[in-house]
Write an enzyme that holds these catalytic residues in place. Structure first.
Site, PDB file in Angstrom:
ATOM      1  N   THR A 123      -5.135 -11.919  15.254  1.00  0.00           N
ATOM      2  CA  THR A 123      -3.943 -12.201  16.000  1.00  0.00           C
ATOM      3  C   THR A 123      -4.452 -12.706  17.597  1.00  0.00           C
ATOM      4  O   THR A 123      -3.837 -13.344  18.056  1.00  0.00           O
ATOM      5  CB  THR A 123      -2.934 -10.951  16.361  1.00  0.00           C
ATOM      6  OG1 THR A 123      -2.483 -10.597  15.097  1.00  0.00           O
ATOM      7  CG2 THR A 123      -1.585 -11.414  17.047  1.00  0.00           C
ATOM      8  N   LYS A 201      -1.972  -2.583   7.785  1.00  0.00           N
ATOM      9  CA  LYS A 201      -1.773  -3.310   6.465  1.00  0.00           C
ATOM     10  C   LYS A 201      -2.755  -3.186   5.521  1.00  0.00           C
ATOM     11  O   LYS A 201      -2.885  -2.872   4.354  1.00  0.00           O
ATOM     12  CB  LYS A 201      -1.647  -4.762   6.873  1.00  0.00           C
ATOM     13  CG  LYS A 201      -1.231  -5.755   5.625  1.00  0.00           C
ATOM     14  CD  LYS A 201      -0.438  -5.382   4.726  1.00  0.00           C
ATOM     15  CE  LYS A 201      -0.131  -6.097   3.482  1.00  0.00           C
ATOM     16  NZ  LYS A 201       0.977  -5.694   2.754  1.00  0.00           N
ATOM     17  N   CYS A 255      -2.716  -8.620  -3.847  1.00  0.00           N
ATOM     18  CA  CYS A 255      -2.627  -7.691  -2.731  1.00  0.00           C
ATOM     19  C   CYS A 255      -3.732  -6.558  -2.808  1.00  0.00           C
ATOM     20  O   CYS A 255      -4.863  -6.684  -1.970  1.00  0.00           O
ATOM     21  CB  CYS A 255      -1.285  -7.089  -2.405  1.00  0.00           C
ATOM     22  SG  CYS A 255      -0.101  -8.104  -2.400  1.00  0.00           S
TER      23      CYS A 255
HETATM   24  N1  SAJ Z   1      -1.948   0.230 -10.616  1.00  0.00           N
HETATM   25  C1  SAJ Z   1      -2.502   1.293 -11.327  1.00  0.00           C
HETATM   26  N2  SAJ Z   1      -2.398   2.383 -11.179  1.00  0.00           N
HETATM   27  C2  SAJ Z   1      -1.166   3.149 -10.922  1.00  0.00           C
HETATM   28  C3  SAJ Z   1      -0.675   1.867  -9.755  1.00  0.00           C
HETATM   29  C4  SAJ Z   1      -0.851   0.464  -9.891  1.00  0.00           C
HETATM   30  O1  SAJ Z   1      -3.789   0.825 -12.118  1.00  0.00           O
HETATM   31  O2  SAJ Z   1      -1.090   4.183 -10.624  1.00  0.00           O
HETATM   32  C5  SAJ Z   1      -2.354  -1.469 -10.778  1.00  0.00           C
HETATM   33  C6  SAJ Z   1      -1.576  -2.156 -11.175  1.00  0.00           C
HETATM   34  O3  SAJ Z   1      -1.182  -2.162 -12.623  1.00  0.00           O
HETATM   35  C7  SAJ Z   1      -1.730  -3.427 -10.707  1.00  0.00           C
HETATM   36  C8  SAJ Z   1      -2.542  -2.804  -9.194  1.00  0.00           C
HETATM   37  O4  SAJ Z   1      -2.438  -1.609  -9.367  1.00  0.00           O
HETATM   38  O5  SAJ Z   1      -2.779  -3.907 -11.537  1.00  0.00           O
HETATM   39  C9  SAJ Z   1      -1.476  -3.524  -8.134  1.00  0.00           C
HETATM   40  O6  SAJ Z   1       0.009  -3.111  -8.298  1.00  0.00           O
HETATM   41  P1  SAJ Z   1       0.956  -2.198  -7.372  1.00  0.00           P
HETATM   42  O7  SAJ Z   1       2.203  -2.028  -7.884  1.00  0.00           O
HETATM   43  O8  SAJ Z   1       0.120  -0.749  -6.969  1.00  0.00           O
HETATM   44  O9  SAJ Z   1       0.935  -3.038  -6.172  1.00  0.00           O
HETATM   45  P2  SAJ Z   1       1.402  -4.661  -5.726  1.00  0.00           P
HETATM   46  O10 SAJ Z   1      -0.033  -5.161  -5.537  1.00  0.00           O
HETATM   47  O11 SAJ Z   1       2.486  -5.004  -6.781  1.00  0.00           O
HETATM   48  O12 SAJ Z   1       1.954  -4.487  -4.345  1.00  0.00           O
HETATM   49  C10 SAJ Z   1       1.152  -3.749  -3.309  1.00  0.00           C
HETATM   50  C11 SAJ Z   1       2.021  -2.865  -2.665  1.00  0.00           C
HETATM   51  N3  SAJ Z   1       1.277  -1.917  -1.830  1.00  0.00           N
HETATM   52  C12 SAJ Z   1       1.108  -0.529  -1.774  1.00  0.00           C
HETATM   53  O13 SAJ Z   1       1.763  -0.010  -2.572  1.00  0.00           O
HETATM   54  C13 SAJ Z   1       0.523  -0.140  -0.558  1.00  0.00           C
HETATM   55  C14 SAJ Z   1       3.332  -3.596  -1.649  1.00  0.00           C
HETATM   56  O14 SAJ Z   1       4.168  -2.539  -0.989  1.00  0.00           O
HETATM   57  C15 SAJ Z   1       2.535  -4.550  -0.664  1.00  0.00           C
HETATM   58  O15 SAJ Z   1       3.806  -5.200  -0.001  1.00  0.00           O
HETATM   59  C16 SAJ Z   1       1.651  -5.620  -1.416  1.00  0.00           C
HETATM   60  O16 SAJ Z   1       0.735  -4.825  -2.160  1.00  0.00           O
HETATM   61  C17 SAJ Z   1       1.304  -6.624  -0.594  1.00  0.00           C
HETATM   62  O17 SAJ Z   1       2.068  -7.765  -0.638  1.00  0.00           O
HETATM   63  O18 SAJ Z   1       0.167  -6.392  -0.002  1.00  0.00           O
END
Ligand code: SAJ
Length: 401
Positions: A123, A201, A255
């Site tokens: 920023t 973030k 992400c």
């Molecule tokens: N995963 C695991 N074990 C878990 C949870 C998730 O292996 O217990 C894996 C999932 O299968 C996947 C990956 O992690 O491969 C990511 O999935 P996710 O549901 O944790 O997250 P994203 O990438 O869909 O979204 C994340 C979110 N961030 C957090 O929860 C801290 C979301 O709130 C953000 O807005 C997003 O990243 C982003 O845009 O940054």
């Protein structure tokens, strides 16, 4: 109030729609003319439940107009991708290009906000760029960083109800940015400075990555120790202050598998756990691929024929059609390339066809396969019954109790 959103992707478009719905006049800008045409026709180019109806409302009322170039507005929002280049270095060229596009339009009193996930200092860097090209604006415009936090699939609710962190390059900028978001965000808007908001973030997604790495490490320890990792985590989580996440076949998406590199690239000396977590989560996919290849070899030795193998799931997480950075896709590709000549059935119930993989319906694949590999915990797979006559590699806990 008239606002311009630079970038009509997974975050920019929903935010533009919600802001337009709250009464703000929105110009949504995308360099992709197809996206612009589709948006103006009221067709959503992303998958998000309930959003197309809202898009049609704001297009019809004239509150949202999409275009390929920006127009003069009161506020500008940068919501473009920040991928990484080779060697895991962040690429902020999209943010810079979008900033350069609005530069000639900026007027004193305007608000300029970056939402794109960005390395610390971005920023301030864009502020410097603005002041260099338009020195008369120094001290006369408001510049802030405000990251998004929404989970795809639940965007309409989370855009309005999640708390947000807002950090200006000075106090006045923070106040003006908070005023803008308070028009459509019901969650709390937390004041900070731009650098803290940027690192916040990256911290959120790195924290999740580290926690998942811990679960993935446990899964590999458990395999060695002959212990069911799902039972173990369930039991450990009965402790009032323990909350372990779930292991899987790795971490994917645009992400969590990306953002931690924005920290490790800038602070390699300090970011030890964050870097290690990325390695563990990447290694977990490799480990799964090796397990599948070993199971195939063993089957062939025991049965004197090649196995039929079902690879169950390609998406990066359950019940979505998104294959970006997907470990399941990586593992499937590696198994297909292992030149074993085995019959490999690829399953992804959330997509109908794919240009690389020939897809097989999940129940047909489960019936036909000798070796079944569960990669993504889609709801469809949870309806299947355990079969003793098959070798089942359950990497995502389909059959956990
Ligand atoms: N995963 C695991 N074990 C878990 C949870 C998730 O292996 O217990 C894996 C999932 O299968 C996947 C990956 O992690 O491969 C990511 O999935 P996710 O549901 O944790 O997250 P994203 O990438 O869909 O979204 C994340 C979110 N961030 C957090 O929860 C801290 C979301 O709130 C953000 O807005 C997003 O990243 C982003 O845009 O940054």
């Amino acid at each position: 109030m008239k606002a311009c959103f630079m970038g009509l992707g997974y975050i920019g478009l929903p935010t533009a729609i919600i802001a337009a719905k709250s009464g703000i006049d929105i110009i949504g800008v995308d360099i992709n003319s197809k996206v612009v045409e589709q948006t103006n026709a009221g067709h959503l180019h992303i998958v998000e439940p309930g959003l197309e109806k809202l898009l049609q409302e704001v297009v019809k009322s004239g509150k949202l107009i999409a275009a390929t170039t920006p127009q003069e507005c009161d506020a500008y929002f940068i919501v473009v991708p920040t991928p990484f280049k080779g060697n895991h270095q962040p690429d902020i060229s999209y943010v810079e290009n979008a900033t350069r596009m609005v530069l000639p339009l900026l007027k004193p009193g305007n608000l300029f906000v970056i939402e794109s996930t960005s390395p610390v200092g971005t920023t301030e860097q864009m502020a410097e760029l603005i002041y260099t090209e338009r020195p008369e604006l120094k001290g006369n415009i408001h510049i802030a960083y405000c990251p998004e936090r929404v989970l795809p699939g639940n965007v309409i609710y989370e855009l309005v109800n999640n708390d947000r962190v807002i950090g200006g390059i000075d106090e006045d900028s923070t106040t003006h940015a908070i005023e803008f978001y308070s028009q459509f965000v019901k969650g709390q808007l937390h004041r900070t400075n731009a650098r803290t908001a940027e690192l916040c973030k990256l911290t959120e997604n790195s924290s999740r990555d580290v926690q998942i790495a811990f679960a993935n490490e446990l899964s590999m320890i458990c395999e060695q120790a002959g212990i069911n990792v799902w039972d173990l985590i369930n039991l450990a989580n009965k402790h009032p202050r323990v909350n372990i996440l779930q292991p899987g076949c790795g971490v994917g998406g645009h992400c969590i598998a990306v953002d931690p590199y924005f920290i490790t690239a800038a602070y390699p000396e300090q970011a030890k756990i964050i870097a290690q977590a990325r390695e563990i989560n990447n290694y977990k996919a490799q480990w799964c691929a090796e397990k599948v290849k070993n199971a195939m070899l063993k089957f062939e030795l025991d049965n004197r024929r090649k196995p039929v193998v079902a690879m169950m799931g390609l998406a990066f997480k359950p019940n979505i059609d998104d294959l970006r950075e997907s470990p399941a896709k990586r593992i499937t590709t590696e198994v297909l390339q292992s030149k074993s000549n085995a019959d490999i059935l690829v399953v992804e119930p959330n997509i109908t066809e794919h240009n690389v993989f020939k897809l097989t319906p999940y129940n047909e694949a489960y019936d036909r396969a000798d070796i079944v590999v569960f990669l993504t915990a889609h709801n469809e797979f949870k309806t299947l019954e355990w079969r003793d006559d098959k070798v089942i590699l359950d990497f995502c806990g389909i059959f956990r109790k």
